[in-house]
Write a protein that holds these residues in place. Structure first.
Motif, PDB file in Angstrom:
ATOM      1  N   ILE A 168       0.845  -1.184   0.000  1.00 47.84           N
ATOM      2  CA  ILE A 168       0.000   0.000   0.000  1.00 47.84           C
ATOM      3  C   ILE A 168       0.885   1.240   0.000  1.00 47.84           C
ATOM      4  CG2 ILE A 168      -1.777   1.290   1.255  1.00 47.84           C
ATOM      5  CD1 ILE A 168      -1.571  -2.228   2.110  1.00 47.84           C
ATOM      6  N   LEU A 169       0.645   2.094  -0.968  1.00 48.82           N
ATOM      7  CA  LEU A 169       1.297   3.402  -1.010  1.00 48.82           C
ATOM      8  C   LEU A 169       0.383   4.381  -0.282  1.00 48.82           C
ATOM      9  CD1 LEU A 169       2.439   3.394  -4.732  1.00 48.82           C
ATOM     10  CD2 LEU A 169       3.934   3.347  -2.727  1.00 48.82           C
ATOM     11  N   ILE A 170       0.967   5.209   0.555  1.00 51.54           N
ATOM     12  CA  ILE A 170       0.177   6.141   1.360  1.00 51.54           C
ATOM     13  C   ILE A 170       0.722   7.549   1.199  1.00 51.54           C
ATOM     14  CG2 ILE A 170      -0.481   6.802   3.723  1.00 51.54           C
ATOM     15  CD1 ILE A 170      -0.233   3.816   4.453  1.00 51.54           C
ATOM     16  N   HIS A 208       7.579   1.535   5.618  1.00 56.73           N
ATOM     17  CA  HIS A 208       8.736   2.308   5.168  1.00 56.73           C
ATOM     18  C   HIS A 208       8.315   3.746   4.890  1.00 56.73           C
ATOM     19  CE1 HIS A 208      10.946  -1.458   4.414  1.00 56.73           C
ATOM     20  NE2 HIS A 208       9.776  -1.919   3.999  1.00 56.73           N
ATOM     21  N   ILE A 209       9.111   4.690   5.346  1.00 59.51           N
ATOM     22  CA  ILE A 209       8.950   6.089   4.939  1.00 59.51           C
ATOM     23  C   ILE A 209       9.808   6.240   3.693  1.00 59.51           C
ATOM     24  CG2 ILE A 209       9.370   8.500   5.563  1.00 59.51           C
ATOM     25  CD1 ILE A 209       8.938   7.660   8.509  1.00 59.51           C
ATOM     26  N   ILE A 210       9.193   6.669   2.612  1.00 57.89           N
ATOM     27  CA  ILE A 210       9.879   6.689   1.316  1.00 57.89           C
ATOM     28  C   ILE A 210       9.904   8.086   0.709  1.00 57.89           C
ATOM     29  CG2 ILE A 210       9.350   4.259   0.854  1.00 57.89           C
ATOM     30  CD1 ILE A 210       7.066   5.214  -0.998  1.00 57.89           C
ATOM     31  N   ALA A 211      10.752   8.236  -0.299  1.00 56.45           N
ATOM     32  CA  ALA A 211      10.848   9.499  -1.042  1.00 56.45           C
ATOM     33  C   ALA A 211      10.044   9.373  -2.328  1.00 56.45           C
ATOM     34  CB  ALA A 211      12.310   9.803  -1.367  1.00 56.45           C
ATOM     35  N   GLY A 212       9.644  10.491  -2.850  1.00 53.83           N
ATOM     36  CA  GLY A 212       8.939  10.493  -4.119  1.00 53.83           C
ATOM     37  C   GLY A 212       7.516  11.000  -3.977  1.00 53.83           C
ATOM     38  N   GLU A 213       6.672  10.589  -4.907  1.00 54.50           N
ATOM     39  CA  GLU A 213       5.282  11.044  -4.958  1.00 54.50           C
ATOM     40  C   GLU A 213       4.473  10.555  -3.750  1.00 54.50           C
ATOM     41  OE1 GLU A 213       1.434  10.593  -7.928  1.00 54.50           O
ATOM     42  OE2 GLU A 213       3.437  10.137  -8.687  1.00 54.50           O
ATOM     43  N   TRP A 214       4.843   9.399  -3.219  1.00 53.22           N
ATOM     44  CA  TRP A 214       4.174   8.812  -2.065  1.00 53.22           C
ATOM     45  C   TRP A 214       5.086   8.934  -0.851  1.00 53.22           C
ATOM     46  CZ3 TRP A 214      -0.837   7.591  -2.633  1.00 53.22           C
ATOM     47  CH2 TRP A 214      -1.306   7.489  -3.945  1.00 53.22           C
ATOM     48  N   ASP A 215       4.497   8.858   0.335  1.00 54.62           N
ATOM     49  CA  ASP A 215       5.258   9.089   1.557  1.00 54.62           C
ATOM     50  C   ASP A 215       5.559   7.825   2.361  1.00 54.62           C
ATOM     51  OD1 ASP A 215       5.255  12.007   1.278  1.00 54.62           O
ATOM     52  OD2 ASP A 215       3.087  11.795   1.576  1.00 54.62           O
ATOM     53  N   THR A 268       3.458  13.610  12.824  1.00 60.91           N
ATOM     54  CA  THR A 268       4.590  13.465  11.908  1.00 60.91           C
ATOM     55  C   THR A 268       4.445  12.155  11.133  1.00 60.91           C
ATOM     56  OG1 THR A 268       5.985  12.219  13.448  1.00 60.91           O
ATOM     57  CG2 THR A 268       6.094  14.648  13.583  1.00 60.91           C
ATOM     58  N   GLN A 269       5.206  12.045  10.071  1.00 63.91           N
ATOM     59  CA  GLN A 269       5.206  10.799   9.299  1.00 63.91           C
ATOM     60  C   GLN A 269       5.657   9.627  10.171  1.00 63.91           C
ATOM     61  OE1 GLN A 269       6.825  10.725   5.279  1.00 63.91           O
ATOM     62  NE2 GLN A 269       6.686  12.953   5.240  1.00 63.91           N
ATOM     63  N   ARG A 270       6.637   9.866  11.020  1.00 66.29           N
ATOM     64  CA  ARG A 270       7.117   8.792  11.907  1.00 66.29           C
ATOM     65  C   ARG A 270       6.025   8.330  12.875  1.00 66.29           C
ATOM     66  NH1 ARG A 270      12.563   8.094  11.296  1.00 66.29           N
ATOM     67  NH2 ARG A 270      13.738   9.906  10.594  1.00 66.29           N
ATOM     68  N   GLU A 271       5.272   9.266  13.409  1.00 67.91           N
ATOM     69  CA  GLU A 271       4.176   8.899  14.321  1.00 67.91           C
ATOM     70  C   GLU A 271       3.136   8.051  13.600  1.00 67.91           C
ATOM     71  OE1 GLU A 271       4.042  12.629  17.465  1.00 67.91           O
ATOM     72  OE2 GLU A 271       3.260  12.952  15.436  1.00 67.91           O
ATOM     73  N   ILE A 272       2.815   8.437  12.389  1.00 66.70           N
ATOM     74  CA  ILE A 272       1.841   7.678  11.598  1.00 66.70           C
ATOM     75  C   ILE A 272       2.401   6.299  11.272  1.00 66.70           C
ATOM     76  CG2 ILE A 272       0.646   7.584   9.372  1.00 66.70           C
ATOM     77  CD1 ILE A 272       0.525  10.717   9.597  1.00 66.70           C
TER      78      ILE A 272
END
Length: 150
Positions: free
Chosen positions: A71-73, A100-107, A82-86
């Motif tokens: 799943i891309l979110i 995974h916290i990722i770079a690009g169009e998705w987070d 924050t992204q880390r909290e989520i």
């Protein structure tokens, strides 16, 4: 690290990755080095944090978790989280195997295992999308896994 990882350590890691239950005598024969050296090197790799743990690779189909989805979110920064909290909240959901916290169009990228695509849908709709801070999601069900490593 006190000593650099050399070619012997890399070969040892490869063997342990294939079968972490392999005994020291067999590893010694495969690598062509004394058993005491194998024992010392494994201990060193553990102490230096190169080997974090020894684990198993379950057969998820036999555990009735044969369906895998990614799943891309998209993160909603207006949530106050924050992204880390989520990511940590997502990691607590049953069936979630990777976050995974990722770079690009998705987070965020999440890997879920469940008995069926319908069960994955329930996780996405009833649990994931209810987390404050999650915006858009895209779910991709895997047909087959060709290569998957621990």
């Amino acid at each position: 690290m006190s000593d650099a990882i050399d070619a012997v350590d890399m070969k040892l890691l490869k063997e342990l990755k294939e079968n972490s239950r392999e005994n020291i005598a067999t590893l010694s024969k495969k690598l062509g080095i004394p058993r005491t050296t194998v024992h010392y090197r494994i201990k060193k790799l553990i102490n230096e944090g190169v080997i974090e743990k020894f684990t198993i690779k379950p057969n998820y189909k036999k555990l009735n978790l044969g369906t895998t989805a990614f799943i891309l979110i998209r993160y909603n920064p207006d949530s106050g989280l924050t992204q880390r909290e989520i990511a940590k909240k997502i990691a607590q959901i049953d069936g979630v195997h990777e976050v995974h916290i990722i770079a690009g169009e998705w987070d965020l990228l999440v890997k879920i295992r469940a008995p069926s695509a319908e069960d994955i849908g329930k996780v996405v709709v009833d649990k994931l999308r209810e987390i404050k801070g999650i915006g858009q999601t895209v779910t991709m069900v895997s047909f087959v896994s060709i290569k998957e490593e621990l």
